[in-house]
Design an enzyme around this catalytic site. Structure first.
Site, short mmCIF file in Angstrom:
data_model
loop_
_atom_site.label_atom_id
_atom_site.label_comp_id
_atom_site.label_asym_id
_atom_site.label_seq_id
_atom_site.Cartn_x
_atom_site.Cartn_y
_atom_site.Cartn_z
N GLY A 14 -2.20 2.62 -10.47
CA GLY A 14 -1.48 1.91 -11.51
C GLY A 14 -0.35 2.67 -12.18
O GLY A 14 0.01 2.36 -13.32
N ASN A 16 2.80 2.57 -11.38
CA ASN A 16 3.92 1.64 -11.57
C ASN A 16 3.65 0.65 -12.69
O ASN A 16 4.55 0.31 -13.46
CB ASN A 16 4.23 0.90 -10.26
CG ASN A 16 5.08 1.74 -9.34
OD1 ASN A 16 6.25 1.96 -9.60
ND2 ASN A 16 4.46 2.25 -8.27
N ARG A 67 -9.53 -15.64 2.14
CA ARG A 67 -8.27 -15.37 1.44
C ARG A 67 -7.80 -16.57 0.61
O ARG A 67 -7.23 -16.39 -0.46
CB ARG A 67 -7.18 -14.98 2.44
CG ARG A 67 -7.43 -13.58 3.02
CD ARG A 67 -6.47 -13.28 4.16
NE ARG A 67 -5.08 -13.38 3.72
CZ ARG A 67 -4.04 -13.53 4.54
NH1 ARG A 67 -4.23 -13.62 5.83
NH2 ARG A 67 -2.83 -13.60 4.07
N ARG A 93 -3.74 -6.27 -1.15
CA ARG A 93 -4.20 -7.44 -0.39
C ARG A 93 -3.00 -8.24 0.09
O ARG A 93 -2.01 -8.36 -0.64
CB ARG A 93 -5.06 -8.36 -1.28
CG ARG A 93 -6.27 -7.74 -1.90
CD ARG A 93 -7.27 -7.25 -0.92
NE ARG A 93 -7.77 -8.29 -0.03
CZ ARG A 93 -8.58 -8.06 1.00
NH1 ARG A 93 -8.95 -6.83 1.29
NH2 ARG A 93 -9.00 -9.05 1.75
N LEU A 95 -1.21 -11.61 0.64
CA LEU A 95 -1.30 -12.92 -0.01
C LEU A 95 -1.03 -14.02 1.01
O LEU A 95 -0.26 -13.85 1.95
CB LEU A 95 -0.30 -12.99 -1.16
CG LEU A 95 -0.61 -12.01 -2.30
CD1 LEU A 95 0.60 -11.81 -3.20
CD2 LEU A 95 -1.82 -12.49 -3.11
N HIS A 111 7.84 -1.46 -2.83
CA HIS A 111 7.43 -0.90 -1.54
C HIS A 111 8.03 0.50 -1.40
O HIS A 111 9.23 0.68 -1.67
CB HIS A 111 7.91 -1.81 -0.41
CG HIS A 111 7.50 -1.31 0.94
ND1 HIS A 111 6.23 -1.46 1.43
CD2 HIS A 111 8.19 -0.61 1.89
CE1 HIS A 111 6.15 -0.91 2.63
NE2 HIS A 111 7.32 -0.38 2.93
N ASP A 147 6.60 -7.48 3.53
CA ASP A 147 7.68 -6.54 3.18
C ASP A 147 9.05 -7.02 3.66
O ASP A 147 9.87 -6.22 4.12
CB ASP A 147 7.38 -5.13 3.77
CG ASP A 147 6.07 -4.56 3.25
OD1 ASP A 147 5.69 -4.89 2.11
OD2 ASP A 147 5.43 -3.79 3.98
C1 GRF Z 1 3.26 2.79 -4.75
O1 GRF Z 1 3.76 3.78 -3.92
C2 GRF Z 1 3.84 1.44 -4.38
O2 GRF Z 1 5.15 1.52 -3.91
C3 GRF Z 1 2.92 1.00 -3.28
O3 GRF Z 1 1.65 1.43 -3.67
C4 GRF Z 1 1.77 2.56 -4.53
C5 GRF Z 1 1.07 2.20 -5.80
O4 GRF Z 1 1.02 3.26 -6.72
N1 GRF Z 1 3.04 -0.43 -3.09
P1 GRF Z 1 0.53 2.98 -8.21
O5 GRF Z 1 -0.81 2.28 -8.12
O6 GRF Z 1 1.57 2.13 -8.86
O7 GRF Z 1 0.42 4.34 -8.82
#
Ligand code: GRF
Length: 216
Positions: A14, A16, A67, A93, A95, A111, A147
């Protein structure tokens, strides 16, 4: 102007999410995180939500028959929280097309590569194996294809000769923490428009010098 109400979906660390929470603490940030949903019980990111006073919720995919049922529960929870926009932040996951269609142009992901290079997993290993000099991260709209959705913001970082996956991942992650809040701000300000495969951003600061690596 009313703030854009956002749900963030996570599976783990988490960081981000944390960057988005930090940004949204500013009074002038145009988006507000109203709910954090984790599919993994005990996901570390839930603690960040709690600390920021944002409601967190666990929807464990393993307790659903498939799903479709899981995505229906996600959809219901997002709507019940009053969210009108969804950010995936390390949500591991896939979607269903039904879900991505329902949230078309209202669902974004970060990504860890410069898409369309290095889709899927192990992007830093892929980048090292390919020998690229520049790598990075991408915030994009999510479509049914993995992606592959329209790209909103990208950041490039150099790949250094001594890099391994961990050092490269750390450099990219620092960039992720800058571009995800930036992308959400642009969206919240109503400046982002999807035009086929391309995204148009009104009033964007375009005066970015080329990033050349090595520089000499
Ligand atoms: C990040 O590198 C993001 O780009 C990828 O998964 C990772 C998640 O990191 N989709 P965090 O959980 O946000 O620390």
């Amino acid at each position: 102007m009313a703030k854009l109400k956002v749900a963030v979906l996570i599976s783990g660390r988490g960081s981000n999410l944390q960057a988005l929470l930090d940004a949204s603490a500013a009074a002038d940030f145009p988006a507000e995180i109203v709910r954090v949903i984790a599919n993994v019980p005990g996901a570390q990111g839930l603690a960040w939500a709690q600390r920021a006073g944002v409601a967190g919720e666990i929807i464990d995919n393993r307790s659903f028959s498939g799903r479709d049922a899981f995505d229906a529960a996600l959809d219901a929870a997002i709507r019940a929280a009053g969210a009108e926009f969804v950010c995936l932040a390390g949500f591991m996951r896939l979607l269903t097309p039904g879900f991505t269609r329902a949230w078309e142009n209202r669902l974004v992901n970060i990504h860890p590569s410069l898409l369309p290079s290095f889709k899927g997993l192990d992007t830093h290993r892929q980048a090292l194996e390919a020998g690229v000099r520049l790598h990075g991260c991408t915030v994009h709209f999510v479509t049914a294809d993995l992606d592959d959705g329209p790209i909103i913001v990208q950041a490039a970082v150099p790949v250094l000769d001594g890099d391994d996956e961990a050092s490269l991942a750390a450099r990219v992650l620092a960039a992720e923490h800058r571009v995800y809040p930036l992308a959400l701000r642009l969206i919240g300000e109503g400046r982002v428009r999807v035009d086929g495969k391309r995204v148009r951003i009104s009033g964007a600061a375009d005066a970015v010098p080329p990033l050349i690596h090595p520089a000499g």
